[in-house]
Design a protein around this motif. Structure first.
Motif, mmCIF file in Angstrom:
data_model
loop_
_atom_site.group_PDB
_atom_site.id
_atom_site.type_symbol
_atom_site.label_atom_id
_atom_site.label_comp_id
_atom_site.label_asym_id
_atom_site.label_seq_id
_atom_site.Cartn_x
_atom_site.Cartn_y
_atom_site.Cartn_z
ATOM 1 N N PHE A 173 1.171 -0.910 -0.117
ATOM 2 C CA PHE A 173 -0.142 -0.229 0.119
ATOM 3 C C PHE A 173 0.560 1.208 0.561
ATOM 4 O O PHE A 173 -0.238 1.828 -0.803
ATOM 5 C CB PHE A 173 -0.951 0.029 1.821
ATOM 6 N N TYR A 174 1.851 1.712 0.677
ATOM 7 C CA TYR A 174 2.852 2.503 1.122
ATOM 8 C C TYR A 174 4.077 1.990 0.195
ATOM 9 O O TYR A 174 4.266 3.043 -0.948
ATOM 10 C CB TYR A 174 2.976 3.204 2.548
ATOM 11 N N ARG A 175 4.978 1.232 0.042
ATOM 12 C CA ARG A 175 6.140 0.846 -0.345
ATOM 13 C C ARG A 175 5.646 0.933 -1.891
ATOM 14 O O ARG A 175 6.911 1.348 -2.732
ATOM 15 C CB ARG A 175 6.122 -0.486 -0.636
ATOM 16 N N ASP A 176 5.066 0.936 -2.664
ATOM 17 C CA ASP A 176 4.744 0.869 -3.844
ATOM 18 C C ASP A 176 4.157 2.227 -4.599
ATOM 19 O O ASP A 176 4.171 2.386 -5.838
ATOM 20 C CB ASP A 176 3.829 -0.292 -4.933
ATOM 21 N N ARG A 177 3.771 2.816 -3.643
ATOM 22 C CA ARG A 177 3.720 4.169 -4.451
ATOM 23 C C ARG A 177 4.836 4.896 -4.994
ATOM 24 O O ARG A 177 5.909 4.879 -5.087
ATOM 25 C CB ARG A 177 3.696 5.715 -3.025
ATOM 26 N N ARG A 178 4.261 6.067 -6.064
ATOM 27 C CA ARG A 178 5.629 6.909 -6.688
ATOM 28 C C ARG A 178 5.294 8.110 -6.971
ATOM 29 O O ARG A 178 4.693 8.120 -8.411
ATOM 30 C CB ARG A 178 5.393 5.813 -8.159
ATOM 31 N N PRO A 179 5.633 9.237 -5.237
ATOM 32 C CA PRO A 179 5.028 10.225 -5.495
ATOM 33 C C PRO A 179 5.707 10.717 -6.593
ATOM 34 O O PRO A 179 5.278 11.940 -7.413
ATOM 35 C CB PRO A 179 5.518 10.906 -4.344
ATOM 36 N N GLU A 180 6.805 10.553 -7.719
ATOM 37 C CA GLU A 180 6.920 11.516 -8.370
ATOM 38 C C GLU A 180 6.433 11.809 -9.655
ATOM 39 O O GLU A 180 6.833 12.398 -10.612
ATOM 40 C CB GLU A 180 8.781 10.595 -9.134
ATOM 41 N N TYR A 183 2.862 11.666 -9.193
ATOM 42 C CA TYR A 183 1.896 12.801 -8.959
ATOM 43 C C TYR A 183 1.674 13.750 -9.659
ATOM 44 O O TYR A 183 0.495 14.124 -10.390
ATOM 45 C CB TYR A 183 1.529 12.931 -7.720
ATOM 46 N N GLY A 184 3.199 14.711 -9.876
ATOM 47 C CA GLY A 184 2.697 15.748 -10.621
ATOM 48 C C GLY A 184 2.364 15.751 -12.374
ATOM 49 O O GLY A 184 1.448 16.029 -12.613
ATOM 50 N N GLU A 185 2.512 14.884 -13.308
ATOM 51 C CA GLU A 185 2.015 13.979 -13.850
ATOM 52 C C GLU A 185 0.775 13.750 -14.598
ATOM 53 O O GLU A 185 -0.556 13.728 -14.932
ATOM 54 C CB GLU A 185 2.924 13.265 -15.181
ATOM 55 N N ILE A 186 0.212 13.763 -13.085
ATOM 56 C CA ILE A 186 -1.188 12.092 -13.137
ATOM 57 C C ILE A 186 -2.126 13.947 -13.308
ATOM 58 O O ILE A 186 -3.053 13.821 -13.224
ATOM 59 C CB ILE A 186 -1.106 11.574 -11.866
ATOM 60 N N THR A 187 -1.168 14.877 -12.187
ATOM 61 C CA THR A 187 -2.331 15.475 -11.777
ATOM 62 C C THR A 187 -2.445 16.840 -13.112
ATOM 63 O O THR A 187 -3.359 17.770 -12.201
ATOM 64 C CB THR A 187 -2.011 16.369 -10.048
ATOM 65 N N ALA A 188 -1.630 16.509 -13.430
ATOM 66 C CA ALA A 188 -1.313 17.881 -14.769
ATOM 67 C C ALA A 188 -2.769 18.519 -14.965
ATOM 68 O O ALA A 188 -3.373 17.372 -15.227
ATOM 69 C CB ALA A 188 0.086 18.061 -15.214
#
Length: 109
Positions: free
Chosen positions: A94-101, A103-108
């Motif tokens: 749930f936490y390990r596989d997050r890819r916060p890098e 997020y910017g592209e996803i929310t653009a």
């Protein structure tokens, strides 16, 4: 975050089931502790219903660590092991596989 505090003033009814489910779910999904507090008794002059108390602490595995009663004003204190956070975050996907890098592209827009 290591611990999130979720104060509430919720009366008995449909939300009581959600109260028991949402904090453990958030703790598991985010790998942190949750301290959930809810009022007890009734409040005049509004008398909108009975607050169902049952304040509690839940760990990153979704397990209740300590819980207060439904009817009494109480101070709930719990010993929590913050080391559990890193253990859970490194093992559970749930936490390990997050890819916060990403997020910017996803929310653009």
């Amino acid at each position: 975050a290591e611990i999130v505090f979720n104060p509430s003033a919720t009366v008995a009814g449909l939300s009581q089931y959600i109260w028991k489910v949402e904090q453990p779910a958030a703790a598991v999904a985010n790998g942190f502790f949750v301290a959930a507090s809810n009022r007890v008794g009734t409040e005049a002059p509004w008398n909108i219903g009975k607050f169902y108390g049952t304040s509690y602490f839940v760990n990153p595995r979704g397990e209740t660590v300590a819980q207060a009663s439904e009817d009494n004003d109480e101070l709930l204190v719990a010993d929590i092991d913050l080391g559990v956070i890193e253990e859970v975050r490194s093992v559970w996907q749930f936490y390990r596989d997050r890819r916060p890098e990403a997020y910017g592209e996803i929310t653009a827009q």
